[in-house]
Design a protein around this motif. Structure first.
Motif, PDB file in Angstrom:
ATOM      1  N   THR A 180      44.012  28.115  19.828  1.00 46.07           N
ATOM      2  CA  THR A 180      43.291  28.410  21.071  1.00 46.07           C
ATOM      3  C   THR A 180      44.024  27.794  22.265  1.00 46.07           C
ATOM      4  O   THR A 180      44.168  28.438  23.319  1.00 46.07           O
ATOM      5  N   ASP A 224      45.719  29.909  25.401  1.00 50.55           N
ATOM      6  CA  ASP A 224      45.302  29.692  26.792  1.00 50.55           C
ATOM      7  C   ASP A 224      46.480  29.339  27.697  1.00 50.55           C
ATOM      8  O   ASP A 224      46.390  29.503  28.907  1.00 50.55           O
ATOM      9  N   ARG A 283      41.716  25.231  16.803  1.00 46.94           N
ATOM     10  CA  ARG A 283      41.726  24.728  18.192  1.00 46.94           C
ATOM     11  C   ARG A 283      43.146  24.702  18.758  1.00 46.94           C
ATOM     12  O   ARG A 283      43.356  24.960  19.939  1.00 46.94           O
TER      13      ARG A 283
END
Length: 96
Positions: A91, A95, A88
């Motif tokens: 991620t 982003d 996570r």
């Protein structure tokens, strides 16, 4: 002049000189100390509120920082394992 002052004191000694007492009440420093503490409290409360408002505005300004913080908190509490944390986290970095 001293004779007039003496006569005036004999006629009306004033509120603090009743019954032969010649000194001011011993609790007179309470008022200036309380007044000073009141203003210190006002300044400290104002500083606290301004500081809190600035911190809240900074937290709302960067949602990615808030997401990373929540992710770190969940990992610290043991809600997610290390692999999920790193997945996570990567991620979130991708982003951004």
């Amino acid at each position: 002049m001293t004779m007039l002052t003496t006569l005036a004191m004999q006629i009306h000694p004033g509120p603090w000189h009743e019954n032969g007492a010649t000194d001011a009440p011993a609790w007179w420093p309470v008022f200036p100390i309380t007044f000073g503490l009141f203003w210190v409290a006002v300044v400290v409360a104002g500083f606290y509120l301004v500081r809190r408002r600035i911190a809240a505005g900074a937290a709302q300004a960067d949602p990615m920082a808030r997401a990373r913080s929540v992710l770190a908190e969940r990992f610290a509490r043991g809600e997610i394992d290390e692999d999920e944390y790193y997945a996570r986290s990567s991620t979130l970095r991708n982003d951004a």
